[in-house]
Design a protein around this motif. Structure first.
Motif, PDB file in Angstrom:
ATOM      1  N   UNK A 102     -61.385 -66.740  -1.391  1.00  0.00           N
ATOM      2  CA  UNK A 102     -61.335 -67.463  -0.341  1.00  0.00           C
ATOM      3  C   UNK A 102     -60.157 -68.235  -0.283  1.00  0.00           C
ATOM      4  N   UNK A 103     -59.704 -68.664  -1.169  1.00  0.00           N
ATOM      5  CA  UNK A 103     -58.482 -69.755  -1.393  1.00  0.00           C
ATOM      6  C   UNK A 103     -57.194 -69.079  -2.223  1.00  0.00           C
ATOM      7  N   UNK A 104     -56.441 -68.619  -1.296  1.00  0.00           N
ATOM      8  CA  UNK A 104     -55.312 -67.812  -1.756  1.00  0.00           C
ATOM      9  C   UNK A 104     -54.432 -68.842  -2.674  1.00  0.00           C
ATOM     10  N   UNK A 105     -54.308 -69.860  -2.138  1.00  0.00           N
ATOM     11  CA  UNK A 105     -53.131 -70.950  -3.041  1.00  0.00           C
ATOM     12  C   UNK A 105     -53.782 -71.250  -4.381  1.00  0.00           C
ATOM     13  N   UNK A 106     -54.937 -71.438  -4.417  1.00  0.00           N
ATOM     14  CA  UNK A 106     -55.989 -71.787  -5.548  1.00  0.00           C
ATOM     15  C   UNK A 106     -55.763 -70.692  -6.485  1.00  0.00           C
ATOM     16  N   UNK A 107     -56.013 -69.369  -5.959  1.00  0.00           N
ATOM     17  CA  UNK A 107     -55.964 -68.094  -6.820  1.00  0.00           C
ATOM     18  C   UNK A 107     -54.634 -67.902  -7.287  1.00  0.00           C
ATOM     19  N   UNK A 108     -53.368 -68.264  -6.232  1.00  0.00           N
ATOM     20  CA  UNK A 108     -52.153 -68.034  -6.958  1.00  0.00           C
ATOM     21  C   UNK A 108     -51.729 -69.039  -8.215  1.00  0.00           C
ATOM     22  N   UNK A 109     -52.239 -70.341  -7.969  1.00  0.00           N
ATOM     23  CA  UNK A 109     -52.057 -71.011  -9.121  1.00  0.00           C
ATOM     24  C   UNK A 109     -52.713 -70.556 -10.337  1.00  0.00           C
ATOM     25  N   UNK A 110     -53.852 -70.263 -10.112  1.00  0.00           N
ATOM     26  CA  UNK A 110     -54.601 -69.508 -11.423  1.00  0.00           C
ATOM     27  C   UNK A 110     -54.036 -68.477 -11.991  1.00  0.00           C
ATOM     28  N   UNK A 111     -53.701 -67.162 -11.289  1.00  0.00           N
ATOM     29  CA  UNK A 111     -53.330 -66.149 -12.065  1.00  0.00           C
ATOM     30  C   UNK A 111     -51.963 -66.236 -12.262  1.00  0.00           C
ATOM     31  N   UNK A 112     -51.160 -67.098 -11.605  1.00  0.00           N
ATOM     32  CA  UNK A 112     -49.698 -67.264 -12.144  1.00  0.00           C
ATOM     33  C   UNK A 112     -49.549 -68.014 -13.392  1.00  0.00           C
ATOM     34  N   UNK A 113     -50.690 -68.743 -13.830  1.00  0.00           N
ATOM     35  CA  UNK A 113     -50.814 -69.398 -15.202  1.00  0.00           C
ATOM     36  C   UNK A 113     -50.757 -68.292 -16.308  1.00  0.00           C
ATOM     37  N   UNK A 114     -51.195 -67.262 -16.232  1.00  0.00           N
ATOM     38  CA  UNK A 114     -51.028 -66.126 -17.141  1.00  0.00           C
ATOM     39  C   UNK A 114     -50.527 -64.810 -17.247  1.00  0.00           C
ATOM     40  N   UNK A 115     -50.604 -64.325 -15.834  1.00  0.00           N
ATOM     41  CA  UNK A 115     -50.085 -62.994 -15.391  1.00  0.00           C
ATOM     42  C   UNK A 115     -48.610 -62.804 -15.624  1.00  0.00           C
ATOM     43  N   UNK A 116     -47.600 -63.707 -15.635  1.00  0.00           N
ATOM     44  CA  UNK A 116     -46.227 -63.434 -15.793  1.00  0.00           C
ATOM     45  C   UNK A 116     -46.059 -63.318 -17.298  1.00  0.00           C
TER      46      UNK A 116
END
Length: 138
Positions: free
Chosen positions: A10-24
């Motif tokens: 529901x919250x793309x910005x929060x999801x981006x913050x989360x997934x960008x913490x480890x997927x890169x």
């Protein structure tokens, strides 16, 4: 072979913050497409794209996103230390712990895994299964 996995949030910005913490750290590159997130492995010249791609989107039907009961996405890490590090990084940006990194009796002796949930509640696993590292028996 699985081509892509999509999860709803529901919250793309929060999801981006989360997934960008480890997927890169696992080699995934982020592309924002129509406001949604697409994480893909880089293409190598002369090779097929690295699969699967991982998409984070608001639901197409316009309804609220919900985490699937029994649904989990697992990402393979390079080693046990990377599992620990990425699990900690994901928790630091809003994830919740579903199982600290370690060995599980239900799996093979080398299967080292940490479980967490993203801010939407989707279950994520980070694992290593390297026979060259210490196993659960030491």
């Amino acid at each position: 072979m699985i081509a892509y996995i999509t999860i709803g949030v529901n919250d793309i910005k929060r999801a981006e913050h989360f997934y960008s913490a480890f997927l890169p750290a696992l080699g995934y590159q982020l592309e924002i497409y129509h406001g949604d997130l697409s994480y893909a492995l880089p293409e190598q010249p002369g090779q097929l794209p690295g699969l699967p791609e991982f998409y984070v989107k608001t639901p197409f039907d316009g309804g609220p996103a919900s985490a699937g009961n029994g649904t989990m996405v697992a990402f393979k890490a390079c080693n046990q230390q990377q599992v620990r590090d990425l699990h900690a990084a994901a928790l630091a940006v809003g994830g919740s712990n579903e199982g600290a990194p370690g060995f599980r009796d239900s799996y093979g002796a080398n299967f080292f895994v940490g479980y967490l949930r993203d801010p939407q509640g989707n279950k994520i696993a980070l694992f290593s299964n390297d026979p060259n590292e210490p196993d659960r028996d030491g």
